[in-house]
Motif scaffolding. Structure first.
Motif, PDB file in Angstrom:
ATOM      1  N   LYS A 113       0.805  -1.222   0.000  1.00 36.39           N
ATOM      2  CA  LYS A 113       0.000   0.000   0.000  1.00 36.39           C
ATOM      3  C   LYS A 113       0.839   1.272   0.000  1.00 36.39           C
ATOM      4  O   LYS A 113       0.337   2.345  -0.329  1.00 36.39           O
ATOM      5  N   SER A 133      -9.200  -7.030  -0.294  1.00 36.86           N
ATOM      6  CA  SER A 133      -7.980  -7.307   0.461  1.00 36.86           C
ATOM      7  C   SER A 133      -7.530  -8.749   0.268  1.00 36.86           C
ATOM      8  O   SER A 133      -8.345  -9.645  -0.001  1.00 36.86           O
ATOM      9  N   TRP A 134      -6.222  -8.967   0.407  1.00 35.16           N
ATOM     10  CA  TRP A 134      -5.675 -10.303   0.200  1.00 35.16           C
ATOM     11  C   TRP A 134      -5.912 -11.182   1.413  1.00 35.16           C
ATOM     12  O   TRP A 134      -5.969 -10.737   2.558  1.00 35.16           O
TER      13      TRP A 134
END
Length: 362
Positions: A160, A358-359
């Motif tokens: 990010k 999101s992962w």
């Protein structure tokens, strides 16, 4: 006389067709640990590893160095039937202490994919550079040392704190650095890359292709001449896939040549998706040597899926449930008509993110 000639011609055509089916395919096996005391999900016991190699020897499989296999793929050259390559990810020290004596017994070549920055780390579960260099120097391509990334970070997960361009540049530079370090220590650069965690993106595939890398995944499937050289499948052979009964089918498998079309064009051909965003997939088929009614497809986490044939060369899977979050694989298999007892095999990976994008945890 005419009937005899036609019968003979039919026999010859059938034989040539049969040879064509099996002579342009190979299987690559993927291992990590060879040990009784390491995590089961990435381990095979030395005893069971020897069972695997004994079977390869008894059944006269053609076990070859990975560079020889890749060279055939690049040059569209036929491979002998029952061709196999053996690979290890992560360069654990038990490859030397446990696996090598067994491999030496059968004189089988193998490849070790390494993370250069983790070598000589502390604690030290990995081979040292001295050990890696010694293995690389063995004659006749007995051991190939190849690239698994500078570290074991996924090259699909953007951080990010950087822009996409900055992050991608850093990751590809790290990959090139890893390759240069391997070449510095071994004197060889094969430009083979095994994706950490098996995760990849279309952008990374494009970069690898432009920079002459050949890349290997972690989903199952046989390797054919038409296979994308940035997504070459390997059969995981550690637990729980280490039993010989299931391994036999994989070793005798042949590539099922499919191309995937996703209706959601934002994810066209990409293995990365978010939870519940893909409801179905359509595949184009390029193989004719199987009964369409016997094609079966399973997806990890949701089981067997119904196959709907749209035409003779196209079918759709409509998912019975949303693809679960995480690394998901769809395996499609079909028995060969001409090669009784052998199966065509195709595997499609998906990396399914949470609904918010999101992962999932590694």
């Amino acid at each position: 006389m005419l009937i005899k000639k036609l019968t003979f011609l039919f026999f010859i055509c059938t034989l040539i067709s049969s040879l064509f089916i099996t002579s342009k395919a190979a299987v690559i096996l993927q291992y990590h640990h060879v040990s009784d005391s390491t995590p089961k999900s990435t381990s095979i016991s030395p005893k069971q590893f020897e069972v695997h190699l004994q079977y390869l020897a008894d059944e006269q499989f053609n076990v070859i160095p990975l560079p020889q296999l890749v060279n055939a793929l690049k040059n569209k050259k036929s491979l002998p039937d029952k061709t196999v390559a053996i690979t290890f990810d992560d360069a654990y020290s038990n490859i030397l202490s446990q696996a090598k004596p067994i491999l030496d017994k059968f004189k089988f070549p193998y490849t070790i994919f390494i993370n250069p920055q983790l070598i000589n780390s502390s604690p030290k579960p990995y081979l040292s550079w001295d050990q890696i260099t010694t293995l690389s120097d063995l004659p006749n391509q007995q051991v190939t040392i190849a690239n698994h990334g500078l570290t074991h970070d996924s090259l699909a997960r953007q951080t990010k704190n950087k822009s996409k361009k900055e992050w991608f540049t850093q990751q590809t530079n790290n990959l090139l650095l890893a390759e240069s370090i391997i070449e510095e220590h071994t004197g060889k650069s094969f430009k083979f890359f095994a994706y950490p965690y098996g995760e990849y993106t279309p952008e990374l595939q494009h970069w690898l292709n432009e920079n002459d890398f050949v890349a290997f995944t972690q989903q199952s499937g046989a390797v054919g001449l038409s296979k994308d050289l940035t997504a070459i499948p390997r059969f995981p052979a550690s637990q729980p896939y280490d039993q010989l009964a299931s391994l036999k089918d994989k070793l005798y498998s042949m590539p099922l040549d499919l191309s995937m079309l996703i209706k959601d064009t934002s994810n066209h051909q990409s293995p990365i998706t978010t939870y519940s965003s893909i409801k179905d997939v359509t595949f184009n088929v390029k193989v004719e040597d199987f009964n369409r009614n016997l094609l079966t497809c399973y997806i990890s986490g949701i089981g067997k899926q119904e196959v709907e044939w749209i035409s003779a060369d196209k079918f759709t899977l409509t998912f019975s449930k949303p693809l679960p979050v995480g690394r998901v694989r769809s395996n499609c298999t079909a028995p060969s008509i001409e090669k009784s007892g052998r199966f065509y095999w195709f595997s499609q990976p998906w990396f399914v993110l949470n609904a918010d994008g999101s992962w999932y945890p590694l």
